[in-house]
Design a protein around this motif. Structure first.
Motif, short mmCIF file in Angstrom:
data_model
loop_
_atom_site.label_atom_id
_atom_site.label_comp_id
_atom_site.label_asym_id
_atom_site.label_seq_id
_atom_site.Cartn_x
_atom_site.Cartn_y
_atom_site.Cartn_z
N ARG A 170 0.56 -0.98 -0.13
CA ARG A 170 -0.16 -0.10 -0.26
C ARG A 170 0.78 0.93 0.34
NH1 ARG A 170 -4.68 1.67 -0.27
NH2 ARG A 170 -5.49 -0.74 0.23
N ARG A 177 -3.27 18.36 -1.36
CA ARG A 177 -3.08 16.86 -0.42
C ARG A 177 -1.45 16.17 -1.09
NH1 ARG A 177 -7.07 15.74 -6.11
NH2 ARG A 177 -6.02 17.17 -7.22
N THR A 220 -9.48 13.76 -3.58
CA THR A 220 -10.39 12.82 -5.26
C THR A 220 -10.59 14.21 -5.76
OG1 THR A 220 -12.46 13.21 -3.63
CG2 THR A 220 -11.36 10.73 -3.85
N GLU A 256 -15.82 7.38 -8.16
CA GLU A 256 -14.59 6.15 -8.13
C GLU A 256 -13.24 6.79 -8.50
OE1 GLU A 256 -15.24 3.70 -6.83
OE2 GLU A 256 -17.11 3.87 -6.30
N ASP A 258 -8.00 4.36 -1.85
CA ASP A 258 -8.44 4.44 -0.44
C ASP A 258 -8.40 6.18 -0.44
OD1 ASP A 258 -9.16 5.06 1.98
OD2 ASP A 258 -7.60 3.67 2.34
N ALA A 259 -9.37 6.73 -0.14
CA ALA A 259 -9.60 7.77 -0.14
C ALA A 259 -9.90 8.84 1.22
CB ALA A 259 -10.72 8.31 -1.07
N SER A 260 -9.47 7.75 2.16
CA SER A 260 -9.89 8.18 3.26
C SER A 260 -9.37 8.65 4.19
CB SER A 260 -9.88 6.63 3.88
OG SER A 260 -8.82 6.37 4.95
N GLY A 261 -8.06 9.36 3.51
CA GLY A 261 -7.36 9.57 4.93
C GLY A 261 -6.67 10.96 3.22
N LEU A 273 -4.45 10.22 -1.98
CA LEU A 273 -4.71 8.91 -1.77
C LEU A 273 -4.47 7.94 -2.17
CD1 LEU A 273 -6.35 9.99 -5.81
CD2 LEU A 273 -7.84 9.22 -3.38
N THR A 274 -3.89 6.72 -1.63
CA THR A 274 -3.44 5.87 -1.15
C THR A 274 -3.99 4.58 -2.36
OG1 THR A 274 -4.29 4.63 0.75
CG2 THR A 274 -2.41 6.81 0.78
#
Length: 246
Positions: A5, A29, A78, A84, A125-128, A131-132
């Motif tokens: 990751r 970001r 994002t 998406e 993953d866009a939770s942080g 992006l990761t």
């Protein structure tokens, strides 16, 4: 297959293994990403994944390296990529290792990274704050006849560069030191040839070195034939990569 990751840095460009990537980082970001990478000890690789943005999605809002002061602030990781983000990026990218990360007084960063290995994007993953992505490393298969193909590609590239730069300008000659490792040749030519991003992306995604070299041979011969029928072009420095804005 090895998976990892990594922070994800989308660009309107294609990065190849072995190639240098200068970055001018000014969006929040990506600043957050660089601040996190700086927490990794200098003795360890500071890795992030670079993927090319599909045509029709986000484009850089200004000239390379110059933030657009009139643009609206980026609202999150994002921004510009839709709900998406995985669908906004090409599925094959390249891991970059940041050799230097220099923070400027205004909080932006000047980064110099190098492409290392190809990877396939499995999820985003866009939770942080940035992006990761989960990525899997792609094997570097040689393929049949890569040695002879590399020699042919280098000959075609010399002819192509000479046509592009003009006969009076300096071009590669037989005495210039060039790599003889087929995989290195394949990535060097892919990066140096003046091709659109979809063509470069196809070369990055080639199943093996020999397939990439065969495609380059066709592209170089085709491009050289086109250039031959054009008026004289100004000299072009094929090895100079502009700083990519985020």
């Amino acid at each position: 297959m090895t998976t990892a990751r990594l922070p994800l840095f989308p660009l309107n460009a294609v990065l190849f293994p072995g190639l240098v990537l200068p970055l001018n980082v000014f969006e929040e970001r990506y600043r957050a990403m660089m601040r996190e990478l700086l927490k990794t000890d200098e003795s360890e690789p500071r890795r992030f994944a670079v993927v090319a943005i599909r045509d029709g999605h986000e484009v850089a809002p200004s000239a390379p390296g110059m933030p657009d002061g009139t643009a609206a602030p980026e609202p999150g990781p994002t921004a510009g990529f839709g709900p998406e983000p995985l669908t906004a990026f090409h599925s094959v990218g390249c891991v970059a290792d940041a050799a230097t990360i220099h923070e400027r007084p205004d909080g932006s960063f000047e980064v110099m990274a190098t492409g290392t290995t190809r990877v396939r994007l499995l999820s985003v993953d866009a939770s942080g704050p940035y992006l990761t992505a989960e990525v899997e490393e792609l094997p570097e298969e040689t393929g049949e006849g890569s040695g002879a193909l590399a020699e042919g590609v280098l000959r075609a590239f010399r002819s192509y560069q000479k046509r592009l730069a003009g006969a009076r300008e300096r071009s590669l000659s037989a005495s210039d030191e060039l790599p003889d490792e087929p995989s290195v040749v394949s990535y060097l030519v892919a990066a140096a040839a003046v091709l659109d991003n979809p063509s470069k992306q196809r070369l990055l995604e080639a199943p093996d070195v020999a397939a990439r070299l065969r495609e380059e041979l066709k592209l170089l011969r085709s491009e050289t034939a086109v250039i031959r029928h054009l008026p004289s072009l100004p000299a072009t420095d094929l090895t100079k990569t502009p700083t990519s804005p985020n």
